[in-house]
Design a protein around this motif. Structure first.
Motif, PDB file in Angstrom:
ATOM      1  N   TRP A   1      11.682   0.305 -13.957  1.00 14.24           N
ATOM      2  CA  TRP A   1      10.881   1.144 -15.172  1.00 14.24           C
ATOM      3  C   TRP A   1       9.592   0.901 -15.225  1.00 14.24           C
ATOM      4  CZ3 TRP A   1       9.567  -2.685 -18.469  1.00 14.24           C
ATOM      5  CH2 TRP A   1      10.101  -3.731 -18.303  1.00 14.24           C
ATOM      6  N   ALA A   2       9.094  -0.281 -14.286  1.00 12.96           N
ATOM      7  CA  ALA A   2       7.819  -0.717 -14.462  1.00 12.96           C
ATOM      8  C   ALA A   2       6.778  -0.316 -13.330  1.00 12.96           C
ATOM      9  CB  ALA A   2       7.719  -2.384 -14.566  1.00 12.96           C
ATOM     10  N   ILE A   3       7.714   0.071 -12.305  1.00 13.63           N
ATOM     11  CA  ILE A   3       7.108   0.258 -10.836  1.00 13.63           C
ATOM     12  C   ILE A   3       6.194   1.887 -11.158  1.00 13.63           C
ATOM     13  CG2 ILE A   3       7.194   0.772  -8.504  1.00 13.63           C
ATOM     14  CD1 ILE A   3       9.524  -1.123  -8.547  1.00 13.63           C
ATOM     15  N   GLY A   4       5.011   1.664 -10.989  1.00 18.05           N
ATOM     16  CA  GLY A   4       4.037   2.727 -10.997  1.00 18.05           C
ATOM     17  C   GLY A   4       4.055   3.391 -12.201  1.00 18.05           C
ATOM     18  N   THR A   5       4.515   2.959 -13.143  1.00 20.05           N
ATOM     19  CA  THR A   5       4.876   3.680 -14.343  1.00 20.05           C
ATOM     20  C   THR A   5       3.547   3.251 -15.599  1.00 20.05           C
ATOM     21  OG1 THR A   5       6.225   2.199 -15.436  1.00 20.05           O
ATOM     22  CG2 THR A   5       7.311   4.120 -14.420  1.00 20.05           C
TER      23      THR A   5
ATOM     24  N   GLY B   1       2.534 -11.993  -7.731  1.00 12.36           N
ATOM     25  CA  GLY B   1       2.714 -10.880  -7.571  1.00 12.36           C
ATOM     26  C   GLY B   1       3.175  -9.830  -6.511  1.00 12.36           C
ATOM     27  N   LEU B   2       3.891  -8.837  -6.583  1.00 10.45           N
ATOM     28  CA  LEU B   2       4.003  -7.715  -5.435  1.00 10.45           C
ATOM     29  C   LEU B   2       3.181  -6.563  -6.377  1.00 10.45           C
ATOM     30  CD1 LEU B   2       4.678  -6.762  -2.825  1.00 10.45           C
ATOM     31  CD2 LEU B   2       7.100  -6.297  -3.679  1.00 10.45           C
ATOM     32  N   ILE B   3       2.383  -6.264  -5.698  1.00 11.11           N
ATOM     33  CA  ILE B   3       1.353  -5.046  -6.258  1.00 11.11           C
ATOM     34  C   ILE B   3       1.221  -3.867  -5.537  1.00 11.11           C
ATOM     35  CG2 ILE B   3      -0.986  -4.959  -7.461  1.00 11.11           C
ATOM     36  CD1 ILE B   3       0.214  -7.688  -8.259  1.00 11.11           C
ATOM     37  N   GLY B   4       1.438  -2.905  -6.377  1.00  9.95           N
ATOM     38  CA  GLY B   4       1.361  -1.523  -5.877  1.00  9.95           C
ATOM     39  C   GLY B   4       0.179  -0.987  -5.864  1.00  9.95           C
ATOM     40  N   GLY B   5      -0.050  -0.077  -6.847  1.00  7.08           N
ATOM     41  CA  GLY B   5      -1.300   0.753  -7.068  1.00  7.08           C
ATOM     42  C   GLY B   5      -2.546   0.139  -7.288  1.00  7.08           C
TER      43      GLY B   5
ATOM     44  N   TYR C   1      10.993  -9.638  -8.363  1.00 10.30           N
ATOM     45  CA  TYR C   1      11.569  -9.276  -9.295  1.00 10.30           C
ATOM     46  C   TYR C   1      10.603  -8.000  -9.864  1.00 10.30           C
ATOM     47  CZ  TYR C   1      12.945  -7.800 -13.942  1.00 10.30           C
ATOM     48  OH  TYR C   1      13.419  -7.162 -15.283  1.00 10.30           O
ATOM     49  N   GLU C   2      11.100  -6.796  -9.446  1.00 12.63           N
ATOM     50  CA  GLU C   2      10.561  -5.469 -10.010  1.00 12.63           C
ATOM     51  C   GLU C   2      11.377  -4.689 -10.823  1.00 12.63           C
ATOM     52  OE1 GLU C   2       6.994  -4.930  -6.757  1.00 12.63           O
ATOM     53  OE2 GLU C   2       8.975  -4.078  -6.308  1.00 12.63           O
ATOM     54  N   PRO C   3      11.151  -4.800 -12.012  1.00  9.05           N
ATOM     55  CA  PRO C   3      12.167  -3.885 -12.921  1.00  9.05           C
ATOM     56  C   PRO C   3      11.783  -2.587 -12.585  1.00  9.05           C
ATOM     57  CG  PRO C   3      10.489  -5.088 -14.267  1.00  9.05           C
ATOM     58  CD  PRO C   3      10.273  -5.551 -12.815  1.00  9.05           C
TER      59      PRO C   3
ATOM     60  N   TRP D   1       0.685  -1.172  -0.244  1.00  5.08           N
ATOM     61  CA  TRP D   1      -0.044  -0.130  -0.147  1.00  5.08           C
ATOM     62  C   TRP D   1       0.747   1.490  -0.022  1.00  5.08           C
ATOM     63  CZ3 TRP D   1      -4.553  -1.323   4.339  1.00  5.08           C
ATOM     64  CH2 TRP D   1      -5.002  -2.600   3.658  1.00  5.08           C
ATOM     65  N   LYS D   2       2.269   1.093   0.354  1.00  6.64           N
ATOM     66  CA  LYS D   2       2.998   2.242   0.127  1.00  6.64           C
ATOM     67  C   LYS D   2       2.489   3.329   1.349  1.00  6.64           C
ATOM     68  CE  LYS D   2       4.303   1.320  -4.330  1.00  6.64           C
ATOM     69  NZ  LYS D   2       4.881   1.739  -5.605  1.00  6.64           N
ATOM     70  N   MET D   3       2.884   4.508   1.048  1.00  7.90           N
ATOM     71  CA  MET D   3       2.465   5.677   1.888  1.00  7.90           C
ATOM     72  C   MET D   3       1.047   6.312   1.290  1.00  7.90           C
ATOM     73  SD  MET D   3       4.589   8.924   3.411  1.00  7.90           S
ATOM     74  CE  MET D   3       4.460  10.046   1.971  1.00  7.90           C
TER      75      MET D   3
ATOM     76  N   TYR E   1       6.339 -11.227  -9.556  1.00 12.12           N
ATOM     77  CA  TYR E   1       6.636 -10.047 -10.465  1.00 12.12           C
ATOM     78  C   TYR E   1       5.975  -8.765  -9.848  1.00 12.12           C
ATOM     79  CZ  TYR E   1       6.253  -7.000 -14.146  1.00 12.12           C
ATOM     80  OH  TYR E   1       6.332  -5.745 -14.359  1.00 12.12           O
ATOM     81  N   GLY E   2       6.529  -7.885  -9.846  1.00 10.99           N
ATOM     82  CA  GLY E   2       5.968  -6.341  -9.479  1.00 10.99           C
ATOM     83  C   GLY E   2       6.623  -5.292 -10.604  1.00 10.99           C
ATOM     84  N   GLY E   3       5.520  -4.500 -10.698  1.00 13.69           N
ATOM     85  CA  GLY E   3       5.597  -3.365 -11.564  1.00 13.69           C
ATOM     86  C   GLY E   3       4.541  -3.224 -12.581  1.00 13.69           C
ATOM     87  N   SER E   4       3.445  -2.327 -12.167  1.00 16.85           N
ATOM     88  CA  SER E   4       2.450  -2.268 -12.841  1.00 16.85           C
ATOM     89  C   SER E   4       1.693  -3.506 -13.293  1.00 16.85           C
ATOM     90  CB  SER E   4       2.784  -1.307 -14.195  1.00 16.85           C
ATOM     91  OG  SER E   4       3.208  -0.057 -13.968  1.00 16.85           O
TER      92      SER E   4
HETATM   93  C1  PEP Z   1       5.799  -1.784  -6.063  1.00 13.56           C
HETATM   94  O1  PEP Z   1       5.764  -0.622  -5.466  1.00 13.56           O
HETATM   95  O2  PEP Z   1       5.973  -2.672  -5.467  1.00 13.56           O
HETATM   96  C2  PEP Z   1       4.800  -2.168  -7.348  1.00 13.56           C
HETATM   97  C3  PEP Z   1       4.904  -3.194  -8.001  1.00 13.56           C
HETATM   98  O3  PEP Z   1       3.963  -0.925  -7.932  1.00 13.56           O
HETATM   99  P1  PEP Z   1       3.057  -0.851  -8.943  1.00 13.56           P
HETATM  100  O4  PEP Z   1       2.346  -2.047  -8.881  1.00 13.56           O
HETATM  101  O5  PEP Z   1       2.050   0.388  -8.673  1.00 13.56           O
HETATM  102  O6  PEP Z   1       3.964  -0.642 -10.022  1.00 13.56           O
END
Ligand code: PEP
Length: 256
Positions: free
Chosen positions: A174-178, A235-239, A170-172, A10-12, A214-217
């Motif tokens: 360039w793919a995180i939050g983009t 997955g590791l999921i942000g947004g 694995y979170e490239p 959930w980040k901040m 996998y993480g990154g959008s």
């Molecule tokens: C993250 O911050 O670990 C992540 C994967 O973010 P997002 O899914 O928003 O790219």
């Protein structure tokens, strides 16, 4: 069989009442959802909400709470830091270590992350250890070398029995939050590379049992294709973890 895992970072984000609402919506959706019982689900809120989220998650099969970071020392005069022991005492089970935002904004080094791994394992918590290359490194075709160094510097001191307790993500960068997700080919290629690296170091049994997320959008639309890759274990999921509907759809995205 290795674990399938979907973890929501959930980040901040979220004020307290919003975080309670989100955990309530997720637990209501998962309560009678027996088809996802076997999937490990991890909710990773900000520190102040950890206890509340852990309590609300109680009773749902394989639903755990995690922290986004922890100190590399056990205790003492480290103003503003939160220890692995504190996380455990609040009901946390997982700890993200080495997220790219920590590496870049807070200048965390591989050496510091190694200390965090030791501290987290020492509390019998599960590290979700993040690795991944920047856009520049991928462009320069150095992505495998970057990931190899991150893993070997911070994890390869572990004995096999401890390495087996680690989850990799694995979170490239360039793919995180983009919104720029890695293609399923790119994800599979890197996950296989990581598994092969681990096999060389620890042998086949350890490599086969390692969960690599996998993480990154990653979102409710692309998770099915990513999770269908043989070496992608979730997955590791942000947004997309900030909306119950999307997060639950991602949990349902594994091939049956
Ligand atoms: C993250 O911050 O670990 C992540 C994967 O973010 P997002 O899914 O928003 O790219």
């Amino acid at each position: 069989m290795r674990k399938k895992i979907v973890a929501g970072n959930w980040k901040m984000n979220k004020l307290y009442s919003e975080a309670v609402e989100l955990v309530d919506e997720i637990t209501i959706a998962l309560k009678d959802d027996t088809k996802s019982d076997e999937i490990v689900k991890v909710l990773i809120p900000s520190f102040p909400y950890l206890r509340k989220v852990a309590r609300h998650s109680h009773g749902i099969p394989n639903l755990f709470t995690g922290a986004q970071n922890c100190a590399y020392e056990e205790a003492g005069a480290y103003t503003g830091e939160v220890s692995a022991g504190m996380i455990k005492s609040l009901g946390g089970t997982y700890v993200i270590i080495g997220h790219s935002e920590r590496r870049s904004y807070f200048h965390e080094t591989n050496e510091e992350l190694k200390r965090k791994v030791n501290i987290v394992l020492g509390q019998s918590l599960t590290p979700i250890f993040c690795i991944g290359e920047s856009h520049e490194k991928r462009h320069a075709k150095e992505h495998f070398a970057v990931v190899e160094k991150q893993i070997s510097d911070s994890l390869f001191h572990l004995i096999a029995a401890d390495f087996k307790k680690v989850v990799l993500a694995y979170e490239p960068v360039w793919a995180i939050g983009t919104g720029l997700t890695a293609t399923s080919q790119q994800a599979q290629e890197m996950h296989l590379f990581i598994r092969t690296l681990v096999e060389k170091k620890y042998g086949k049994e350890v490599a086969t049992s390692l969960s690599i997320l996998y993480g990154g959008s990653c979102n409710s639309k692309n998770a099915t294709e990513l999770f269908a890759c043989p070496d992608v274990d979730g997955g590791l999921i942000g947004g997309a973890s900030l909306t119950a509907k999307d997060f639950v759809t991602i949990i349902h995205s594994f091939p049956s």
